[in-house]
Design a protein around this motif. Structure first.
Motif, short mmCIF file in Angstrom:
data_model
loop_
_atom_site.label_atom_id
_atom_site.label_comp_id
_atom_site.label_asym_id
_atom_site.label_seq_id
_atom_site.Cartn_x
_atom_site.Cartn_y
_atom_site.Cartn_z
N VAL A 90 0.87 -1.18 0.00
CA VAL A 90 0.00 0.00 0.00
C VAL A 90 0.90 1.22 0.00
CG1 VAL A 90 -1.80 1.26 1.23
CG2 VAL A 90 -1.79 -1.24 1.27
N GLU A 91 0.98 1.88 -1.14
CA GLU A 91 1.86 3.04 -1.30
C GLU A 91 3.29 2.72 -0.87
OE1 GLU A 91 0.23 6.58 0.42
OE2 GLU A 91 -1.70 6.28 -0.53
N ARG A 92 3.81 1.60 -1.38
CA ARG A 92 5.17 1.12 -1.13
C ARG A 92 5.41 0.62 0.29
NH1 ARG A 92 9.65 3.72 -4.64
NH2 ARG A 92 8.92 2.57 -6.35
N GLU A 93 4.38 0.58 1.11
CA GLU A 93 4.50 0.05 2.46
C GLU A 93 3.94 -1.37 2.50
OE1 GLU A 93 5.82 1.19 5.41
OE2 GLU A 93 6.67 2.75 4.13
N PRO A 94 4.70 -2.32 3.02
CA PRO A 94 4.19 -3.70 3.08
C PRO A 94 3.12 -3.86 4.17
CG PRO A 94 6.31 -3.55 4.17
CD PRO A 94 6.05 -2.20 3.57
N VAL A 95 2.06 -4.55 3.82
CA VAL A 95 1.03 -4.92 4.79
C VAL A 95 0.92 -6.44 4.71
CG1 VAL A 95 -1.38 -4.72 5.49
CG2 VAL A 95 -0.20 -2.75 4.49
N VAL A 96 1.15 -7.09 5.85
CA VAL A 96 1.15 -8.55 5.90
C VAL A 96 -0.05 -9.03 6.72
CG1 VAL A 96 2.40 -10.58 6.74
CG2 VAL A 96 3.65 -8.71 5.67
N THR A 97 -0.77 -9.99 6.17
CA THR A 97 -1.88 -10.63 6.88
C THR A 97 -1.55 -12.11 7.01
OG1 THR A 97 -3.45 -9.07 5.93
CG2 THR A 97 -4.36 -11.08 6.89
N VAL A 98 -1.68 -12.62 8.22
CA VAL A 98 -1.46 -14.05 8.47
C VAL A 98 -2.76 -14.61 9.05
CG1 VAL A 98 -0.09 -15.78 9.68
CG2 VAL A 98 1.00 -13.68 8.89
N THR A 99 -3.24 -15.70 8.44
CA THR A 99 -4.50 -16.31 8.84
C THR A 99 -4.28 -17.78 9.19
OG1 THR A 99 -5.61 -14.90 7.22
CG2 THR A 99 -6.87 -16.75 8.06
N PHE A 100 -4.91 -18.24 10.25
CA PHE A 100 -4.86 -19.66 10.57
C PHE A 100 -5.65 -20.43 9.51
CE2 PHE A 100 -4.10 -18.33 15.06
CZ PHE A 100 -2.88 -18.96 15.22
N ARG A 101 -5.13 -21.58 9.09
CA ARG A 101 -5.83 -22.40 8.10
C ARG A 101 -6.99 -23.15 8.73
NH1 ARG A 101 -1.43 -25.34 4.41
NH2 ARG A 101 -3.30 -25.75 3.19
N ARG A 102 -6.82 -23.58 9.96
CA ARG A 102 -7.90 -24.26 10.68
C ARG A 102 -8.33 -23.35 11.83
NH1 ARG A 102 -4.10 -28.39 9.84
NH2 ARG A 102 -4.80 -29.80 8.23
#
Length: 150
Positions: A90-102
């Motif tokens: 987002v405008e050269r800024e990293p945004v990381v989302t981590v989601t549990f699979r279960r």
């Protein structure tokens, strides 16, 4: 020894002893209770978010300000046995989302963070705030960190 000399000697000893402070208090380890429930879920996701954001910022720095377009471009898998991970810029800024699979037994199902978590962790002794999504879909900030070892 005169009274005056004894007075100065006592004052000196008191001053030296007072400057030393309570060394025992500084050396006592901080006892951290293991996280449970939603805090444990957020801590687990927080470690991954922090690591991936750190890698993304490092990638951007070593590629003349050009952010990675995907985790694959950084050489990181988007799936692990327990989580699914997504990187967006987002405008050269990293945004990381981590989601549990279960998510059946989880209170927190996903957390996200940006490069602000690195700055916050460096200022707050390893603690930083993530925006996390609960099983019901509600989002709330949760503070995690301070134990980011391997």
């Amino acid at each position: 020894m005169s009274r005056r000399a004894v007075g100065w000697l006592l004052a000196f000893a008191w001053a030296v002893g007072g400057c030393a402070g309570d060394k025992a208090a500084e050396q006592r380890p901080t006892v951290r209770r293991p996280a449970t429930g939603s805090q444990a879920d957020a801590e687990s996701l927080g470690k991954e978010v922090f690591d991936l954001v750190d890698r993304a910022v490092d990638y951007r720095g070593s590629h003349r300000g050009r952010p990675a377009s995907s985790l694959r471009q950084m050489g990181v898998d988007s799936l692990t046995p327990a989580t699914a991970r997504v990187l967006v810029s987002v405008e050269r800024e990293p945004v990381v989302t981590v989601t549990f699979r279960r998510t059946d037994t989880r209170d927190i199902v996903a957390c996200r963070g940006d490069s602000q978590v690195l700055e916050e962790a460096s200022i707050n002794g390893g603690r930083f705030t993530l925006m996390c999504t609960t099983k019901s879909g509600a989002q709330r900030p949760i503070q995690v960190g301070n134990d980011l070892g391997p």
